[in-house]
Design an enzyme around this catalytic site. Structure first.
Site, PDB file in Angstrom:
ATOM      1  N   ARG A 137       0.833  -1.213   0.000  1.00 53.17           N
ATOM      2  CA  ARG A 137       0.000   0.000   0.000  1.00 53.17           C
ATOM      3  C   ARG A 137       0.864   1.259   0.000  1.00 53.17           C
ATOM      4  NH1 ARG A 137      -4.888  -0.938   2.664  1.00 53.17           N
ATOM      5  NH2 ARG A 137      -3.709  -2.446   3.899  1.00 53.17           N
ATOM      6  N   TYR A 138       2.032   1.191   0.651  1.00 55.16           N
ATOM      7  CA  TYR A 138       2.912   2.355   0.790  1.00 55.16           C
ATOM      8  C   TYR A 138       4.232   2.025   0.100  1.00 55.16           C
ATOM      9  CZ  TYR A 138      -0.363   2.978   4.690  1.00 55.16           C
ATOM     10  OH  TYR A 138      -1.499   3.086   5.459  1.00 55.16           O
ATOM     11  N   ARG A 164       7.248   0.038   2.273  1.00 56.27           N
ATOM     12  CA  ARG A 164       7.003  -1.155   3.091  1.00 56.27           C
ATOM     13  C   ARG A 164       5.859  -1.958   2.500  1.00 56.27           C
ATOM     14  NH1 ARG A 164       5.166   3.506   4.891  1.00 56.27           N
ATOM     15  NH2 ARG A 164       3.223   3.726   6.068  1.00 56.27           N
ATOM     16  N   CYS A 170      -4.633 -18.296  13.049  1.00 58.33           N
ATOM     17  CA  CYS A 170      -4.228 -17.586  14.269  1.00 58.33           C
ATOM     18  C   CYS A 170      -4.390 -18.525  15.458  1.00 58.33           C
ATOM     19  CB  CYS A 170      -5.122 -16.366  14.497  1.00 58.33           C
ATOM     20  SG  CYS A 170      -5.151 -15.227  13.107  1.00 58.33           S
ATOM     21  N   CYS A 219     -10.187 -13.297  17.037  1.00 59.86           N
ATOM     22  CA  CYS A 219     -10.742 -12.132  17.720  1.00 59.86           C
ATOM     23  C   CYS A 219     -12.071 -11.775  17.072  1.00 59.86           C
ATOM     24  CB  CYS A 219      -9.762 -10.966  17.614  1.00 59.86           C
ATOM     25  SG  CYS A 219      -8.078 -11.458  18.038  1.00 59.86           S
ATOM     26  N   CYS A 231     -11.908  -8.935  14.433  1.00 58.61           N
ATOM     27  CA  CYS A 231     -10.785  -8.951  13.484  1.00 58.61           C
ATOM     28  C   CYS A 231     -11.141  -8.276  12.165  1.00 58.61           C
ATOM     29  CB  CYS A 231     -10.370 -10.390  13.210  1.00 58.61           C
ATOM     30  SG  CYS A 231      -9.070 -10.504  11.962  1.00 58.61           S
ATOM     31  N   ARG A 249      -9.620  -8.730   9.488  1.00 59.81           N
ATOM     32  CA  ARG A 249      -9.442  -9.700   8.398  1.00 59.81           C
ATOM     33  C   ARG A 249     -10.271 -10.958   8.663  1.00 59.81           C
ATOM     34  NH1 ARG A 249      -3.490  -8.163   8.404  1.00 59.81           N
ATOM     35  NH2 ARG A 249      -3.469  -6.464   6.884  1.00 59.81           N
ATOM     36  N   ASP A 309     -12.072  -1.142  13.013  1.00 60.01           N
ATOM     37  CA  ASP A 309     -12.354  -1.133  11.575  1.00 60.01           C
ATOM     38  C   ASP A 309     -13.788  -1.576  11.299  1.00 60.01           C
ATOM     39  OD1 ASP A 309      -9.783  -0.371  10.434  1.00 60.01           O
ATOM     40  OD2 ASP A 309      -9.057  -2.239  11.341  1.00 60.01           O
ATOM     41  N   ASP A 348      -7.595   3.515  10.026  1.00 64.09           N
ATOM     42  CA  ASP A 348      -7.279   2.976   8.706  1.00 64.09           C
ATOM     43  C   ASP A 348      -8.471   3.336   7.815  1.00 64.09           C
ATOM     44  OD1 ASP A 348      -5.952   1.576   6.740  1.00 64.09           O
ATOM     45  OD2 ASP A 348      -5.441  -0.087   8.075  1.00 64.09           O
ATOM     46  N   LYS A 356      -3.511   4.746   6.632  1.00 64.30           N
ATOM     47  CA  LYS A 356      -3.732   5.051   8.055  1.00 64.30           C
ATOM     48  C   LYS A 356      -3.414   6.521   8.322  1.00 64.30           C
ATOM     49  CE  LYS A 356      -2.420   0.547   9.931  1.00 64.30           C
ATOM     50  NZ  LYS A 356      -1.825  -0.092   8.734  1.00 64.30           N
TER      51      LYS A 356
HETATM   52  S1  SF4 Z   1      -6.901  -9.676  15.009  1.00 67.85           S
HETATM   53 FE1  SF4 Z   1      -7.388 -11.158  13.377  1.00 67.85          FE
HETATM   54  S2  SF4 Z   1      -5.419 -11.665  12.457  1.00 67.85           S
HETATM   55 FE2  SF4 Z   1      -4.992 -10.778  14.479  1.00 67.85          FE
HETATM   56  S3  SF4 Z   1      -4.903 -12.522  15.907  1.00 67.85           S
HETATM   57 FE3  SF4 Z   1      -7.009 -11.731  15.966  1.00 67.85          FE
HETATM   58  S4  SF4 Z   1      -8.093 -12.998  14.458  1.00 67.85           S
HETATM   59 FE4  SF4 Z   1      -5.914 -13.243  14.016  1.00 67.85          FE
END
Ligand code: SF4
Length: 346
Positions: free
Chosen positions: A91-92, A95, A104, A108, A111, A113, A274, A311, A318
């Site tokens: 994106r940048y 980096r 994972c 979460c 999340c 993603r 997000d 973001d 960001k």
């Molecule tokens: S925020 Fe998303 S990518 Fe990060 S540990 Fe939690 S579930 Fe996994």
């Protein structure tokens, strides 16, 4: 009693006493859409008797996740729009992200993603795809930093991590490698000396960014895991997601930032939540986030101050969204009083 293994289904959560059996049908629907995993270390921390437990809010699924707002998106930060080859988000200019895996240790509930991670998410990079990702990094001489993320790269074996670092180590223009992980807090026993050694490559500055959202995550085992990383000469940064009912309180946020600093981790970003699908119950407003940052400024050591960051949806990048202390008529002090700058002569 500490569980022997990670809880991965609503039924396992019910058997462990973390959800009531009558919630199973609704939560099976949630789990069919978004992956579930709670490690023994995190299950141990959850107070099942507290309906508002901040650890439970992060990891135990709820039917609120089935409520998706029109502005929420499967790709809220625009990863796909900036992915020139599989596994790279560029994106940048200086980096890029290298997403080697999409699994994972925990999943979460907020999340960003969440549509990409988990057993039903994107597949891990094949050897050919990893070759192509490394070739992209090698060809783009403006890439100064590679951020290894996922998923969570720390669930890879030390052998896989060593291989990733050896390949990055051969690319001269890459000077910095940053790992993003939750593992030192949520599965601290896996941060072994062998794993920490696998993160090193001659001539590269390596950083580890730990994602943690509540001071209770800093158990003695988590602090010891972080110490193994820092003692190996790897600086650590703290990343936190601002979450309603988890850390949207000045005292709780301060305790978290102090826990980072006491563990020799510099708080880096406080992310505004997000627009991931089904996460509105955990999101605050920007104004609430700014008020929290104001409450910490002045009252709490500068070492403990993260940058409050948004973001911008759609992959626009960001930007800091913390409170602004400057105005046309001067500058505001931490108590909210305005002062001319430079001071007017008496
Ligand atoms: S925020 Fe998303 S990518 Fe990060 S540990 Fe939690 S579930 Fe996994």
């Amino acid at each position: 009693m500490t569980l022997a293994k990670t809880l991965r289904t609503p039924k396992a959560l019910a058997d462990a006493g973390l959800i009531a059996a009558e919630r199973l049908p609704a939560l099976e629907r949630v789990a069919a859409q978004y992956a579930v995993a709670i490690t023994p270390a995190m299950a141990d921390l959850i107070d099942a008797a507290d309906p508002d437990d901040p650890l439970a809010r992060q990891f135990v699924p709820t039917d609120a996740e089935l409520h998706v707002l029109p502005e929420e998106s499967a790709d809220p930060v625009g990863d796909f729009a900036h992915s020139p080859v599989e596994g790279i988000v560029h994106r940048y200019p200086d980096r890029c992200l290298l997403k080697v895996n999409h699994a994972c240790a925990v999943y979460c509930r907020f999340c960003f993603r969440r549509e990409m991670v988990g057993p039903e998410g994107l597949r891990p990079l094949s050897p050919e795809a990893l070759d192509a990702a490394m070739a992209h990094i090698a060809e783009r001489r403006d890439i100064w930093e590679v951020i290894v993320t996922g998923g969570d790269p720390f669930i890879l074996s030390p052998r896989r991590l060593r291989d990733v670092m050896a390949r990055l180590g051969r690319i001269d223009h890459v000077k910095v490698v940053r790992f993003h992980t939750r593992v030192p807090a949520v599965e601290p026993q896996t941060v072994t000396g062998e794993l920490v050694a696998a993160l090193q490559a001659p001539g590269k500055a390596v950083y580890v960014a730990l994602h943690a959202n509540h001071a209770r995550e800093f158990t003695p085992a988590a602090r010891a895991a972080c110490a193994r990383i820092v003692d190996a000469g790897i600086p650590m940064l703290g990343q936190t997601v601002l979450l309603r009912g988890v850390n949207d309180d000045p005292e709780i946020l301060t305790a978290l930032m102090r826990a980072f600093v006491e563990t020799r981790i510099k708080p880096y970003y406080l992310h505004h939540g997000d627009l991931a699908p089904g996460t509105s119950h955990l999101r605050t407003t920007l104004e609430e986030g700014q008020a929290l940052m104001r409450a910490m400024r002045g009252a709490v050591s500068g070492l403990c101050q993260p940058t409050y960051i948004l973001d911008i949806p759609g992959g626009h990048g960001k930007v800091p969204v913390g409170p602004d202390y400057l105005s046309d008529d001067g500058v505001q002090d931490p108590a909210g009083r305005r002062h001319a700058y430079p001071p007017k002569e008496a």
